[in-house]
Design an enzyme around this catalytic site. Structure first.
Site, PDB file in Angstrom:
ATOM      1  N   LYS A   1       7.876  32.179  -3.651  1.00 12.69           N
ATOM      2  CA  LYS A   1       8.961  31.889  -2.648  1.00 12.69           C
ATOM      3  C   LYS A   1      10.318  31.367  -3.271  1.00 12.69           C
ATOM      4  CE  LYS A   1       6.918  33.614   0.817  1.00 12.69           C
ATOM      5  NZ  LYS A   1       7.177  35.036   1.361  1.00 12.69           N
TER       6      LYS A   1
ATOM      7  N   GLU B   1      11.892  31.120   8.712  1.00 12.46           N
ATOM      8  CA  GLU B   1      10.478  31.329   9.415  1.00 12.46           C
ATOM      9  C   GLU B   1       9.622  31.142   8.229  1.00 12.46           C
ATOM     10  OE1 GLU B   1      10.307  34.450   6.499  1.00 12.46           O
ATOM     11  OE2 GLU B   1      11.924  33.783   7.927  1.00 12.46           O
TER      12      GLU B   1
ATOM     13  N   SER C   1       0.423  34.933  -6.753  1.00 12.60           N
ATOM     14  CA  SER C   1       1.850  34.507  -6.190  1.00 12.60           C
ATOM     15  C   SER C   1       1.536  33.018  -5.678  1.00 12.60           C
ATOM     16  CB  SER C   1       1.926  35.312  -4.725  1.00 12.60           C
ATOM     17  OG  SER C   1       0.626  35.401  -3.717  1.00 12.60           O
TER      18      SER C   1
END
Length: 398
Positions: free
Chosen positions: A101, A123, A384
């Site tokens: 991210k 969000e 991830s």
């Protein structure tokens, strides 16, 4: 909702979708009239920044000195020996804040500063995007407000605490399913009220144009790095399979972008309870057109996954296009397969993956053991995120 009526581009695989933001029949810009100027301004600013060598250098430096790029490509030797296939892990779990991210957020935060914005709205579901946004806000001096469903606040309490330690305001969302879909809806609603001062830092390859394209470009660093690393590691230069988990799909889009022009087979792994490609129909949600889980009346259905970051009833529009074109395929795994996959990777490789990432590992295990993966084929898996955020869920499930 209104969509800007511009000519549809004839875009190739994972290229610029043009002013309309279309990937085949998917994508677009379905937003209230009040948000059209903000989306158009964001597209113009991104195009200008992405063609500016100085912006690219500044971002590359932040990714290196703050996020810790490049991340490692790790051979999973013991797991490979057990499965009879060569597994390579692209280690986004080693990036600062614990997931991929941060790549997208640093890009959007730099862009927000360039646009003169003073606040970031975000969000989050699993909390990793919220943590990354809070981190970038602290680094660059931007106020941060994160919208998070009550259900996710409870199951991701550690990440909520991390966001608040970093100075972000975390706003509970109590409507609907109280998960990622509703936190996204609330963030979009709030953006309408403060577009002059705030940038909406959307965390995945979804939303109105230019977000799906912009987020993919910021996450392309995963695939570009992995492509170079595979070229150095593998005698063939390219893995046989490239695998990543998919909710909205940003880590997969970034990974696939590095290999879409090769012969590698691209595999996106959805949570069975949120599998928009497997079980969805085409519709519009959160400003874009794609596959969505819907009931018999066309209403968006509730998604479910043990992984908060995959608890979303849709998939990014570019993934829908990749699926329809046949360039990528999308498979599902069940919640019951996830904890064993976490345990197996932890005990063979000393790596604790996030529940989201474990979906990709679970599919590789199943496909290797069933013979779907040819013996000793090479499989690149994007890991991830790391699993420390999921310890409470794992303890409850063990």
């Amino acid at each position: 909702m209104t969509e800007i009526a511009l000519p549809r581009p004839a875009a190739g695989a994972m290229s610029d979708p043009g002013a309309l933001g279309r990937f085949g029949e998917y994508g677009g810009r379905y937003v209230p009239e009040s948000l059209i100027p903000a989306c158009a301004a964001l597209e113009e600013a991104f195009r200008d920044a992405w063609s500016d060598p100085r912006f690219r250098r500044d971002l590359d430096r932040l990714l290196a000195v703050h996020a810790g790029r490049p991340t490692a490509l790790t051979p999973a030797w013991r797991l490979s020996a057990e499965l009879g296939v060569n597994v390579l892990l692209k280690r986004e779990d080693l990036a600062h804040t614990g997931s991929h991210k941060i790549n997208n957020v640093l890009g959007q935060a730099l862009l927000a500063k360039r646009m003169g914005k003073t606040r970031l709205l975000a969000e989050t579901g699993a909390g990793q995007h919220g943590v990354a946004t809070a981190t970038a806000g602290a680094l660059l001096g931007l106020d941060v407000t994160v919208y998070m469903g009550e259900v996710d606040i409870e199951r991701q309490a550690l990440n909520v605490f991390r966001m608040r330690m970093l100075g972000a305001e975390v706003v509970p969302v109590t409507s609907g399913t109280r998960t990622l879909k509703d936190s996204t809806s609330e963030a979009l609603r709030q953006w309408v009220t403060c577009v002059d001062e705030a940038h909406y830092c959307l965390g995945s390859v979804m939303g109105p144009h230019p977000y799906p394209w912009m987020v993919r470009e910021f996450q392309r660093v995963i695939g570009d790095e992995a492509r170079r690393q595979c070229a150095a590691e593998l005698s063939t230069g390219i893995p046989d399979y490239v695998v990543a988990c998919v909710g909205g799909g940003s880590n997969a889009a970034g990974t696939f972008a590095g290999f879409v022009d090769t012969g590698a087979q691209l595999v996106g792994v959805e949570a069975e309870g949120g599998a928009a490609v497997a079980f969805g129909q085409v519709g519009v949600l959160h400003g874009f057109r794609s596959y969505l889980l819907q009931d018999e009346n066309g209403q968006v259905s509730e998604a479910h996954s043990i992984a908060a970051g995959l608890d979303y009833p849709g998939i990014g529009p570019e993934h829908a296009h990749l699926r329809d074109s046949g360039r990528a395929r999308y498979v599902t795994v069940s919640d019951e397969e996830i904890v064993p996959a976490v345990r197996r990777l932890a005990r063979t490789e000393g790596v604790l993956p996030a529940l989201e990432s474990a979906h990709a590992i679970a599919w590789v295990i199943r496909a290797a053991e069933s013979g779907e993966l040819p013996p000793w084929s090479t499989v690149l898996v994007t890991l991830s995120g790391r699993g420390d955020k999921d310890m409470a869920t794992l303890m409850a499930a063990s």
